[in-house]
Write a protein that holds these residues in place. Sequence first.
Motif, PDB file in Angstrom:
ATOM      1  N   LEU A 291       0.829  -1.210   0.000  1.00  0.00           N
ATOM      2  CA  LEU A 291       0.000   0.000   0.000  1.00  0.00           C
ATOM      3  C   LEU A 291       0.863   1.258   0.000  1.00  0.00           C
ATOM      4  CD1 LEU A 291      -2.836   1.253   0.223  1.00  0.00           C
ATOM      5  CD2 LEU A 291      -2.543   1.205   2.700  1.00  0.00           C
ATOM      6  N   LEU A 292       1.908   1.298   0.807  1.00  0.00           N
ATOM      7  CA  LEU A 292       2.770   2.475   0.843  1.00  0.00           C
ATOM      8  C   LEU A 292       3.463   2.705  -0.492  1.00  0.00           C
ATOM      9  CD1 LEU A 292       4.403   2.154   4.387  1.00  0.00           C
ATOM     10  CD2 LEU A 292       2.573   3.694   3.674  1.00  0.00           C
ATOM     11  N   THR A 293       3.807   1.620  -1.162  1.00  0.00           N
ATOM     12  CA  THR A 293       4.435   1.768  -2.472  1.00  0.00           C
ATOM     13  C   THR A 293       3.468   2.382  -3.475  1.00  0.00           C
ATOM     14  OG1 THR A 293       5.791  -0.172  -1.996  1.00  0.00           O
ATOM     15  CG2 THR A 293       5.665   0.548  -4.287  1.00  0.00           C
ATOM     16  N   GLY A 294       2.225   1.930  -3.447  1.00  0.00           N
ATOM     17  CA  GLY A 294       1.237   2.522  -4.344  1.00  0.00           C
ATOM     18  C   GLY A 294       0.970   3.974  -4.022  1.00  0.00           C
TER      19      GLY A 294
ATOM     20  N   ALA B 178       6.418   7.504   5.806  1.00  0.00           N
ATOM     21  CA  ALA B 178       6.108   6.259   6.511  1.00  0.00           C
ATOM     22  C   ALA B 178       6.989   5.113   6.020  1.00  0.00           C
ATOM     23  CB  ALA B 178       4.631   5.930   6.339  1.00  0.00           C
ATOM     24  N   ALA B 179       7.180   5.037   4.689  1.00  0.00           N
ATOM     25  CA  ALA B 179       7.994   3.949   4.148  1.00  0.00           C
ATOM     26  C   ALA B 179       9.449   4.068   4.581  1.00  0.00           C
ATOM     27  CB  ALA B 179       7.896   3.944   2.624  1.00  0.00           C
ATOM     28  N   MET B 180       9.965   5.288   4.614  1.00  0.00           N
ATOM     29  CA  MET B 180      11.357   5.460   5.028  1.00  0.00           C
ATOM     30  C   MET B 180      11.538   5.141   6.512  1.00  0.00           C
ATOM     31  SD  MET B 180      13.049   6.242   2.301  1.00  0.00           S
ATOM     32  CE  MET B 180      11.931   5.055   1.533  1.00  0.00           C
ATOM     33  N   LYS B 181      10.600   5.552   7.351  1.00  0.00           N
ATOM     34  CA  LYS B 181      10.693   5.206   8.770  1.00  0.00           C
ATOM     35  C   LYS B 181      10.497   3.704   8.976  1.00  0.00           C
ATOM     36  CE  LYS B 181      11.495   9.278  10.342  1.00  0.00           C
ATOM     37  NZ  LYS B 181      12.801   9.591  10.982  1.00  0.00           N
ATOM     38  N   LEU B 182       9.630   3.108   8.160  1.00  0.00           N
ATOM     39  CA  LEU B 182       9.456   1.661   8.214  1.00  0.00           C
ATOM     40  C   LEU B 182      10.750   0.952   7.831  1.00  0.00           C
ATOM     41  CD1 LEU B 182       7.321  -0.661   8.532  1.00  0.00           C
ATOM     42  CD2 LEU B 182       7.026  -0.511   6.058  1.00  0.00           C
ATOM     43  N   MET B 183      11.418   1.473   6.803  1.00  0.00           N
ATOM     44  CA  MET B 183      12.689   0.898   6.382  1.00  0.00           C
ATOM     45  C   MET B 183      13.741   1.033   7.482  1.00  0.00           C
ATOM     46  SD  MET B 183      14.375  -0.418   3.726  1.00  0.00           S
ATOM     47  CE  MET B 183      15.953  -0.436   2.886  1.00  0.00           C
ATOM     48  N   THR B 184      13.784   2.173   8.143  1.00  0.00           N
ATOM     49  CA  THR B 184      14.743   2.369   9.235  1.00  0.00           C
ATOM     50  C   THR B 184      14.500   1.372  10.360  1.00  0.00           C
ATOM     51  OG1 THR B 184      14.858   4.733   8.688  1.00  0.00           O
ATOM     52  CG2 THR B 184      15.657   4.055  10.852  1.00  0.00           C
ATOM     53  N   ALA B 185      13.226   1.153  10.690  1.00  0.00           N
ATOM     54  CA  ALA B 185      12.912   0.174  11.726  1.00  0.00           C
ATOM     55  C   ALA B 185      13.297  -1.229  11.292  1.00  0.00           C
ATOM     56  CB  ALA B 185      11.426   0.245  12.068  1.00  0.00           C
TER      57      ALA B 185
ATOM     58  N   MET C  19      12.052  -7.594   2.482  1.00  0.00           N
ATOM     59  CA  MET C  19      11.211  -6.431   2.782  1.00  0.00           C
ATOM     60  C   MET C  19      11.970  -5.126   2.522  1.00  0.00           C
ATOM     61  SD  MET C  19       9.474  -7.649   6.353  1.00  0.00           S
ATOM     62  CE  MET C  19       8.703  -9.269   6.531  1.00  0.00           C
ATOM     63  N   MET C  20      13.201  -5.059   2.999  1.00  0.00           N
ATOM     64  CA  MET C  20      13.982  -3.834   2.797  1.00  0.00           C
ATOM     65  C   MET C  20      14.242  -3.582   1.318  1.00  0.00           C
ATOM     66  SD  MET C  20      16.700  -3.746   5.953  1.00  0.00           S
ATOM     67  CE  MET C  20      17.565  -5.214   5.429  1.00  0.00           C
ATOM     68  N   ASN C  21      14.509  -4.649   0.593  1.00  0.00           N
ATOM     69  CA  ASN C  21      14.746  -4.476  -0.834  1.00  0.00           C
ATOM     70  C   ASN C  21      13.491  -3.999  -1.546  1.00  0.00           C
ATOM     71  OD1 ASN C  21      16.503  -4.630  -3.078  1.00  0.00           O
ATOM     72  ND2 ASN C  21      15.537  -6.550  -3.702  1.00  0.00           N
ATOM     73  N   ALA C  22      12.328  -4.500  -1.103  1.00  0.00           N
ATOM     74  CA  ALA C  22      11.070  -4.060  -1.713  1.00  0.00           C
ATOM     75  C   ALA C  22      10.813  -2.588  -1.432  1.00  0.00           C
ATOM     76  CB  ALA C  22       9.916  -4.913  -1.175  1.00  0.00           C
ATOM     77  N   VAL C  23      11.051  -2.150  -0.206  1.00  0.00           N
ATOM     78  CA  VAL C  23      10.864  -0.731   0.115  1.00  0.00           C
ATOM     79  C   VAL C  23      11.863   0.122  -0.649  1.00  0.00           C
ATOM     80  CG1 VAL C  23      10.942   0.982   1.964  1.00  0.00           C
ATOM     81  CG2 VAL C  23       9.911  -1.243   2.386  1.00  0.00           C
ATOM     82  N   PHE C  24      13.091  -0.314  -0.719  1.00  0.00           N
ATOM     83  CA  PHE C  24      14.104   0.493  -1.388  1.00  0.00           C
ATOM     84  C   PHE C  24      13.794   0.655  -2.874  1.00  0.00           C
ATOM     85  CE2 PHE C  24      18.157   1.243  -3.457  1.00  0.00           C
ATOM     86  CZ  PHE C  24      18.691   2.250  -2.666  1.00  0.00           C
ATOM     87  N   LYS C  25      13.485  -0.471  -3.541  1.00  0.00           N
ATOM     88  CA  LYS C  25      13.226  -0.386  -4.981  1.00  0.00           C
ATOM     89  C   LYS C  25      11.840   0.163  -5.305  1.00  0.00           C
ATOM     90  CE  LYS C  25      16.461  -3.731  -6.824  1.00  0.00           C
ATOM     91  NZ  LYS C  25      16.637  -4.855  -7.768  1.00  0.00           N
ATOM     92  N   GLY C  26      10.887  -0.083  -4.415  1.00  0.00           N
ATOM     93  CA  GLY C  26       9.539   0.392  -4.699  1.00  0.00           C
ATOM     94  C   GLY C  26       9.304   1.835  -4.332  1.00  0.00           C
ATOM     95  N   VAL C  27      10.037   2.354  -3.356  1.00  0.00           N
ATOM     96  CA  VAL C  27       9.790   3.717  -2.878  1.00  0.00           C
ATOM     97  C   VAL C  27      11.021   4.598  -3.060  1.00  0.00           C
ATOM     98  CG1 VAL C  27       9.093   5.130  -0.905  1.00  0.00           C
ATOM     99  CG2 VAL C  27       8.095   2.867  -1.222  1.00  0.00           C
ATOM    100  N   PHE C  28      12.132   4.217  -2.460  1.00  0.00           N
ATOM    101  CA  PHE C  28      13.285   5.116  -2.427  1.00  0.00           C
ATOM    102  C   PHE C  28      13.788   5.444  -3.830  1.00  0.00           C
ATOM    103  CE2 PHE C  28      17.790   5.949  -2.476  1.00  0.00           C
ATOM    104  CZ  PHE C  28      17.944   6.897  -1.486  1.00  0.00           C
ATOM    105  N   VAL C  29      13.939   4.428  -4.669  1.00  0.00           N
ATOM    106  CA  VAL C  29      14.546   4.635  -5.982  1.00  0.00           C
ATOM    107  C   VAL C  29      13.759   5.650  -6.807  1.00  0.00           C
ATOM    108  CG1 VAL C  29      14.997   3.490  -8.184  1.00  0.00           C
ATOM    109  CG2 VAL C  29      15.726   2.428  -6.055  1.00  0.00           C
ATOM    110  N   HIS C  30      12.455   5.730  -6.575  1.00  0.00           N
ATOM    111  CA  HIS C  30      11.631   6.673  -7.334  1.00  0.00           C
ATOM    112  C   HIS C  30      11.490   8.017  -6.626  1.00  0.00           C
ATOM    113  CE1 HIS C  30      10.478   3.456 -10.078  1.00  0.00           C
ATOM    114  NE2 HIS C  30      10.242   2.688  -9.024  1.00  0.00           N
TER     115      HIS C  30
END
Length: 1225
Positions: A242-245, A261-268, A323-334
């Motif tokens: 959901l956060l990626t969308g 939220a996604a970045m803080k989730l990634m940090t956790a 999970m971290m890879n999904a957040v990084f590629k789905g959110v951070f990279v964009h």
Amino acid sequence: MPYEAVGDPQEALRFTMPPRRSARIQGASSSSGSSAGLGTGSSPAPGSGGARSSPPPSPTALNSPHLSSGDSGSDFEDTLQPRGKRGPRQALSHGPVSKRPRRREPSRDRSSPTASNPEQNTLFEAVRSAKIAIETVVDDWLETYKQDREMGFLELVNFIIRSCGCRGVVTPEMFRHLQNSEIIQQLTEKFKEDSAEYPLSLGTQPWRRFRAGFCELVTAVVRRCQYSVVYDEFLMDALISLLTGLSDSQVRAFRHTSTLAAMKLMTALVNVALGVSLHQENNQRQYEAERSKGPGHQATDKLEALLEKRRELQEQQEEIENMMNAVFKGVFVHRYRDVVPEIRAICMEELGTWMRSYAASFLTDGYLKYIGWTLHDKQREVRLQCVKALQGLYCRRDTAAHMELFTSRFKTRMVSMVLDKEPDVAVEVVKLLTLMLENMEEALTEEDCQSVYPVVYVSSRALASAAGLFLYRRLLDPQREPSHDGDNRTFFRLLLAFFIESELHEHAAYLVDSLWDCAGPRLRDWETISALLLEESPTKGLTDQQEKALVEILAASVVQAAEGQSPVGRGPVKKPSARERKAQVEERTRLTHCLVPALPQLLAKFSADAEKAAPLLEVLRCFDLSIYRTGRLEKHLELVLGQLQEVVEKHTGRTVLEAASHALHVLCNPELALRGHGDLVRSRLADQLADKFHQEVTELLQGPAQASSLDEEEVYSMAATLKRISVLFNAHDLTPWQLFEPCAQLLQRAVDTGEVPPQVLVPAITCLHFHVLWELSRLPSTDVPQEQLRSLKARVTSFCSLCQSCLSDMDAGVREQAFVVLSDLLLVFGPQLPRDGREALAPLVLLPDAGLQSQLAAFLMDHVFHHACGHEELSATEDSENRIEELHQRRVLLAGFCKLIIYDVLELSAASDVFKHYAKFYNDYGDIIKETLNCIRQIDRQEWARTLLLSLQQLMTELLLQQGPDIRAAEAFLEIRDLARRFSLLFSLHQLRNRSALLSMHKEGIQFAFQEPPGPELGLPPLNLPFLEVLSEFSPRLLRPDKVLLLSYLEKTCQELRWSAPGDTPWPSLVTYRNSLQPQEEGGSVSSRSTASRSRPTPSSAAKRPRVDAPLEHPDSSPWPSSRLPSPALTSTALRGGPRPPLPWPPAQDPGSDPGPLQSSSLSRGRSRMNRLSLMVEEEEEEEEEVAIEEESSEDTPDQDRTLLAPEDRLRDLFDSTILGIEDV
């Protein structure tokens, strides 16, 4: 709510909710590859170690600001791959009942109002109220999730949606039957579109606290779930999806909040992964220890348990990495390249946190490249977060050791950022380079350091202090070069070497202030400085240049310690606290004890050198002089006074004489116990100088040819004597020595014969000026003897007459000094002299006659505004220092004249000679003229407007005399219109207050335009008629009823004079002015300027204005087109097919008006601007309006508001023709 284009609009629709039963977030090792590093666009999976085993990266890959297809084309759906189920999990154990109060059990009815009403979202309300600990809120939510994970997940999702500012909710039906893209589209449709604000964009204290609570809640959710729930194949998978969308939404609020939220989730998750890796290391050590035991001592069950634990930890580590890879590629990279700088800054801040926390996985070139690329970002906050992230990496030697490749690629950029336009970014960059200097000795070359050294002289103290620390660590720290003498001599020698070699600046005070925070104790080692200066050894002694530099450093450090303030230009003066004042007193006492014995020796050694003696005399003013008496140091005081007298007798330079005069003034303070010593030296000096001056003046005035026969030595001797007297006269009362008469005779001889050298006249004028001021200061406020008044009045009158005669002297120095002194005398003896209880001094008031006023104005025109060459020619001259000094002197002359106008010495109309040069000399004197305009407006608005008109009329008359009647196409005429436009901006606010003055200006302008009759030929216009075009620049500031009234007055004036154009062709100037007065609703009958009218607001919006002094005119009353368009309404690219929202103010057409110009308002607005005088620069116009706003807001309004008419009287007055002094037409 603004939308931005963040890539393909369909990209947000690709992300779907994972299947409910067996969806798992798999590792992306197959897509990213094990060799992800500098040479590839994709990044390695955290913890995979692929980057460490990859071949060396391409040298150009890290410098590329673009991502390869591996980053930009990574979709979250690609990481959702089916996977076999793991073994059965143990049932979640519900521990003992919590002792804290719980919330009520959530209703099982999933269609209840609680699930559909966003106002009842308990997580949002708890975080916003900040009355409950976040840990408590998360524990309560976790209990709900364990009972019904779907309802718990929806509560968390709706909390995120509500935090976006969206009123929509995700219902259980939507969650079961819709995909993420469809859910996001429905939420977008329900979004509140009438505001661009959302919780994260608000800067008030409650919402800043909410942002902190939001981040803490996301972190706490992962932390509380890290041992069980985070691996339940539902919560993290669905939340990340959901956060990626949401992060790919066109709605800024969705994108911003979900990215945070996604970045803080990634940090956790990074912290969880770090904990799992630590458990793996412990497990491995236990396993190795068990296996190392002998065959008979090994516990088979324990080994099997450790192996099982290892497999479980490896599986957990793999899931966390996926999970971290999904957040990084789905959110951070964009999102690290999002159009919103706040989003980019969030990504860079969290990336730095990951690298510091989990360096084993993230401190690789594949992740460092994002920081390197973003160092070139245009926004301050993004660059600042990048630099702070790098500070956390370079602050430790172990992490800095992995930064070699990054440093080699981006060191040039980091060094260049020392000159960043944002001071706070530059400060952090210098701190970063300091860390690199400490932890990577070979990283910075000497050329790199040379770029940082000059920053110690900048005006920003924070930046200069950071550069001072860098300089101290690099060059000045004696630990780098051990000293064998055990004191700070090595430090000072290194400091002198740097100070002398830095040829760009020679300001010791700024260098000392830059080093004060890091090397303050060393700079306060005045014993070592004195020893170095008094050292006579030919081998260890200092050179002359080093001595001069060290004396300046000594004086600067003493002033810094005694006053506790930075030099001028290093920020505002701070009021010291009680502790700081106590520290200053202690420092003053300590430096006095240190330097009292050494100062006479230093003065004795350097008294012959003016550049060294002046700073040493400045040191004396910082002493605690009471110590001379309490410490029984009168002997040292006598020695200092003797050296001071010797300095005055030796030198003629103004700087060293002023330093000696100020030091003597301190020693003659009446509150000082030993002031008698200073009075004795002052009397001795005054006697010597007065006797010598009387003798030289007597010899010069003996015969008419005596002055012309003086040789150079005699002229020099007299000039040196007068210079010493004039400097001492500034701080000491020398009137008892009767110096007025000989100076006046000298000046009278110069006026009569012109034989007195100018180097003698300038100090003579200064002495006469100070003599008059000292006599005035000695007069009592009451019961003044009339004889003293008559004597002083006679002296002032005769002196002013002599100064007036010197205004036409051949020497520029004499002219300027006479003008400055004359301006000061007229100001001191002006109309304000007998005020405030000094009525007895009324006979001393000196008012300039008409001849003196005209002579002062002519001097201003000839010597201040005569520089027709602009900065283009001046900048070509080599001697820029002399040019700046000349400009400063001209500014002093102009300021003196303007003060005479402001303080009622000259008439306000005299300001027209200044105002008419406002545009032409704006770069040189714009600030002085602006302040004069503001002050005169506060004094009398009517006379202020009349003065503005007079300045324009003077320019018009001069142009007619130079070029004749045909001036409309002349460049000078366009400059007059531009000046009028600048003046009109001063009327833009408070139209009711300016109404009377503006009407009077138009009336007098019309009279001036028709004042000169036309030529003998038939049909020629009046000579001054083009002035109507100048006057039309003020028409936009008129109220609509006043425009009608002025239009009728114009027609009546034309009919009375019976002047008309030949045939049917009207005069262009008259047509231009007439069109500027036309009501804008009559767009069909006026010029094209009226087509630029803006749409009128509805009556309801106009009725909401509460202010009484607001203009009674609609926004469309100004013919100037608006440069500020209304912000577009919220429109999502996902809803492009829908209808466009209406405009904020729909155009309302009056009955009978032509709808054509209103419908094409934007086109006509542009045409009307082209029909103006010329293309005006909008930035310049906005700047002038801001100045007008500041000036208007600074006025004292309560008294003026009480004079406003009642509402009914005001409305009646709008149509009162008597305001112009004419009858109704």
